[in-house]
Design a protein around this motif. Structure first.
Motif, PDB file in Angstrom:
ATOM      1  N   ARG A  45       0.830  -1.211   0.000  1.00 53.74           N
ATOM      2  CA  ARG A  45       0.000   0.000   0.000  1.00 53.74           C
ATOM      3  C   ARG A  45       0.863   1.261   0.000  1.00 53.74           C
ATOM      4  NH1 ARG A  45      -5.171  -1.695   3.887  1.00 53.74           N
ATOM      5  NH2 ARG A  45      -6.023  -3.195   2.392  1.00 53.74           N
ATOM      6  N   CYS A  46       2.051   1.180   0.576  1.00 53.01           N
ATOM      7  CA  CYS A  46       2.990   2.303   0.462  1.00 53.01           C
ATOM      8  C   CYS A  46       3.449   2.443  -0.989  1.00 53.01           C
ATOM      9  CB  CYS A  46       4.199   2.084   1.372  1.00 53.01           C
ATOM     10  SG  CYS A  46       3.873   2.296   3.139  1.00 53.01           S
ATOM     11  N   CYS A  47       3.701   1.314  -1.637  1.00 51.81           N
ATOM     12  CA  CYS A  47       4.139   1.333  -3.036  1.00 51.81           C
ATOM     13  C   CYS A  47       3.028   1.849  -3.950  1.00 51.81           C
ATOM     14  CB  CYS A  47       4.559  -0.064  -3.489  1.00 51.81           C
ATOM     15  SG  CYS A  47       6.048  -0.702  -2.685  1.00 51.81           S
ATOM     16  N   VAL A  78      -3.517  -4.967  -7.170  1.00 48.32           N
ATOM     17  CA  VAL A  78      -4.534  -5.989  -6.882  1.00 48.32           C
ATOM     18  C   VAL A  78      -4.473  -6.278  -5.383  1.00 48.32           C
ATOM     19  CG1 VAL A  78      -5.339  -8.335  -7.317  1.00 48.32           C
ATOM     20  CG2 VAL A  78      -4.309  -7.009  -9.176  1.00 48.32           C
ATOM     21  N   PRO A  79      -5.423  -5.771  -4.601  1.00 47.05           N
ATOM     22  CA  PRO A  79      -5.385  -5.964  -3.144  1.00 47.05           C
ATOM     23  C   PRO A  79      -5.824  -7.364  -2.744  1.00 47.05           C
ATOM     24  CG  PRO A  79      -7.366  -4.792  -3.748  1.00 47.05           C
ATOM     25  CD  PRO A  79      -6.576  -4.967  -5.021  1.00 47.05           C
ATOM     26  N   ASP A  80      -5.581  -7.697  -1.484  1.00 50.21           N
ATOM     27  CA  ASP A  80      -6.009  -8.997  -0.964  1.00 50.21           C
ATOM     28  C   ASP A  80      -7.535  -9.076  -0.924  1.00 50.21           C
ATOM     29  OD1 ASP A  80      -6.067 -11.478   0.205  1.00 50.21           O
ATOM     30  OD2 ASP A  80      -5.631 -10.772   2.210  1.00 50.21           O
ATOM     31  N   GLN A 134      -9.491 -13.834 -10.362  1.00 48.30           N
ATOM     32  CA  GLN A 134      -9.243 -13.925 -11.800  1.00 48.30           C
ATOM     33  C   GLN A 134      -9.693 -12.665 -12.528  1.00 48.30           C
ATOM     34  OE1 GLN A 134     -10.862 -17.765 -13.293  1.00 48.30           O
ATOM     35  NE2 GLN A 134     -10.725 -18.417 -11.159  1.00 48.30           N
ATOM     36  N   ALA A 135     -10.852 -12.141 -12.149  1.00 45.61           N
ATOM     37  CA  ALA A 135     -11.372 -10.931 -12.792  1.00 45.61           C
ATOM     38  C   ALA A 135     -10.419  -9.766 -12.600  1.00 45.61           C
ATOM     39  CB  ALA A 135     -12.749 -10.585 -12.223  1.00 45.61           C
ATOM     40  N   GLU A 136      -9.895  -9.609 -11.393  1.00 46.15           N
ATOM     41  CA  GLU A 136      -8.989  -8.484 -11.137  1.00 46.15           C
ATOM     42  C   GLU A 136      -7.673  -8.653 -11.893  1.00 46.15           C
ATOM     43  OE1 GLU A 136      -8.536  -4.746  -8.987  1.00 46.15           O
ATOM     44  OE2 GLU A 136     -10.085  -5.950  -9.938  1.00 46.15           O
ATOM     45  N   ILE A 137      -7.225  -9.887 -12.053  1.00 45.45           N
ATOM     46  CA  ILE A 137      -6.011 -10.137 -12.840  1.00 45.45           C
ATOM     47  C   ILE A 137      -6.259  -9.818 -14.314  1.00 45.45           C
ATOM     48  CG2 ILE A 137      -4.487 -11.983 -13.675  1.00 45.45           C
ATOM     49  CD1 ILE A 137      -4.697 -13.197 -10.837  1.00 45.45           C
ATOM     50  N   VAL A 138      -7.466 -10.132 -14.797  1.00 46.05           N
ATOM     51  CA  VAL A 138      -7.832  -9.758 -16.172  1.00 46.05           C
ATOM     52  C   VAL A 138      -7.731  -8.247 -16.347  1.00 46.05           C
ATOM     53  CG1 VAL A 138      -9.767  -9.585 -17.792  1.00 46.05           C
ATOM     54  CG2 VAL A 138      -9.317 -11.756 -16.625  1.00 46.05           C
ATOM     55  N   PHE A 139      -8.291  -7.487 -15.396  1.00 41.24           N
ATOM     56  CA  PHE A 139      -8.233  -6.023 -15.482  1.00 41.24           C
ATOM     57  C   PHE A 139      -6.788  -5.522 -15.394  1.00 41.24           C
ATOM     58  CE2 PHE A 139     -12.694  -6.294 -13.685  1.00 41.24           C
ATOM     59  CZ  PHE A 139     -13.304  -5.947 -14.882  1.00 41.24           C
ATOM     60  N   LEU A 150       0.643  -7.020  -6.474  1.00 39.65           N
ATOM     61  CA  LEU A 150      -0.389  -8.035  -6.262  1.00 39.65           C
ATOM     62  C   LEU A 150      -0.253  -8.621  -4.859  1.00 39.65           C
ATOM     63  CD1 LEU A 150       1.009  -8.751  -9.428  1.00 39.65           C
ATOM     64  CD2 LEU A 150      -1.361  -9.489  -9.553  1.00 39.65           C
ATOM     65  N   ASP A 151      -1.307  -8.463  -4.065  1.00 42.85           N
ATOM     66  CA  ASP A 151      -1.320  -8.960  -2.694  1.00 42.85           C
ATOM     67  C   ASP A 151      -2.043 -10.303  -2.651  1.00 42.85           C
ATOM     68  OD1 ASP A 151      -0.949  -9.057   0.010  1.00 42.85           O
ATOM     69  OD2 ASP A 151      -2.289  -7.398   0.506  1.00 42.85           O
ATOM     70  N   GLU A 152      -1.319 -11.356  -2.256  1.00 40.11           N
ATOM     71  CA  GLU A 152      -1.861 -12.720  -2.248  1.00 40.11           C
ATOM     72  C   GLU A 152      -2.417 -13.086  -3.628  1.00 40.11           C
ATOM     73  OE1 GLU A 152      -1.239 -14.790   0.039  1.00 40.11           O
ATOM     74  OE2 GLU A 152      -0.402 -13.292   1.389  1.00 40.11           O
TER      75      GLU A 152
END
Length: 302
Positions: A45-47, A78-80, A134-139, A150-152
């Motif tokens: 979140r700092c990054c 991509v948050p947890d 998966q949806a967030e990875i697509v975006f 990418l968190d988790e």
């Protein structure tokens, strides 16, 4: 490129991160591992510019990450815990992202959604945890960022989907030069995917190294002697005694296996055997250990 320079983050009187430093080069995939509460999410979140560090700084492409619109259009986080606008579909969210990310590709969005067998017209609120990931990875890929956090990343994904995601990460980093930081509890996935590994424990970065260096620099060495030995005999740099059984010692070489082996040979062992440590071995050995008496849980229960 992501540059994390002496980052410290506090929440009131609690220090979540202390003096963290490492660099993620262009096209590099950096894996971040550590126990729950170690500070991985806070660092990401700092990054992402969500948190302002209380000390040090994060530079994304040479610009300070906090409150920087230049970075935000080139970075995807991509948050947890993933949230979407109520009643939205993937198609709805695609239009939202396209309005925010200048490089957004509808072609990549459609191709990636098809790859994951996701219905872009279906309401996202009906998606399972794995489908949300998966949806967030697509975006993330459709937005074509220069930096990805990418968190988790593999949470909720079945083995087949994890394999696809790893291939996509590697291909995208190689083709686009995207710098990635991926946190995960899955050590096998991280070791197979990332070219660099960082271990956070006790709010500090305990280890940061090339994945390819682990077999050479981290080893478990068993040394047998024809004399009595004690733990003090093995008090030399980068060596941790795992156990002593009679005249045999098992020593973990943590970061400089060749030097540890030479120091052991100087003690004139009858036999010495070295085995490369796995990522899990390095993870466990690199964390502060507290002895736990598990017998207290069931002791006396009849």
């Amino acid at each position: 490129m992501v540059e994390i320079k002496n980052v410290t983050k506090k929440f009131g009187g609690f220090t979540a991160l202390e003096d963290i430093s490492f660099t993620v080069d262009i096209g590099s995939v950096y894996g971040l591992v550590g126990y729950n509460g170690a500070g991985k999410t806070t660092l990401l979140r700092c990054c992402a510019g969500i948190y302002r560090p209380d000390g040090g700084e994060v530079l994304i492409g040479g610009h300070n990450a906090y409150d920087n619109n230049v970075n935000r259009h080139k970075l995807f986080f991509v948050p947890d815990e993933i949230y979407y606008e109520a009643n939205s579909s993937m198609s709805d969210m695609a239009r939202f992202y396209a309005g925010y990310y200048p490089a957004f590709s509808m072609e990549i969005f459609n191709n990636a959604a098809e790859l994951f067998d996701l219905d872009t017209k279906k309401k996202i609120r009906g998606f399972s945890k794995g489908m949300l990931r998966q949806a967030e990875i697509v975006f993330a890929f459709a937005c074509r960022p220069q930096n990805m956090l990418l968190d988790e990343a593999f949470d909720g994904l079945d083995p087949a989907k994890r394999h696809i995601v790893k291939q996509l990460f590697l291909e995208y980093a190689a083709e686009s030069g995207c710098s990635m930081i991926i946190s995960s509890h899955n050590l096998q996935e991280i070791s197979e995917l990332c070219d660099h590994i960082g271990l956070i424990n006790g709010k500090k970065l305990k280890l940061s190294l090339k994945t390819s260096d682990i077999p050479k620099l981290y080893k478990q060495i068993t040394a047998s002697f024809d004399k009595e030995i004690c733990k003090a005999d093995f008090d030399f740099p980068d060596a941790e005694v795992v156990r002593i059984d009679g005249n045999t010692a098992v020593v973990a070489a943590m970061g400089n296996a060749p030097e540890v082996e030479e120091n052991l040979k100087a003690l004139s062992p009858v036999e010495i055997v070295s085995e490369s440590m796995t990522m899990e071995d390095v993870f466990v050995q690199g964390l502060e250990k507290k002895e736990k008496d598990v017998s207290k849980i069931f002791g006396g229960v009849k």
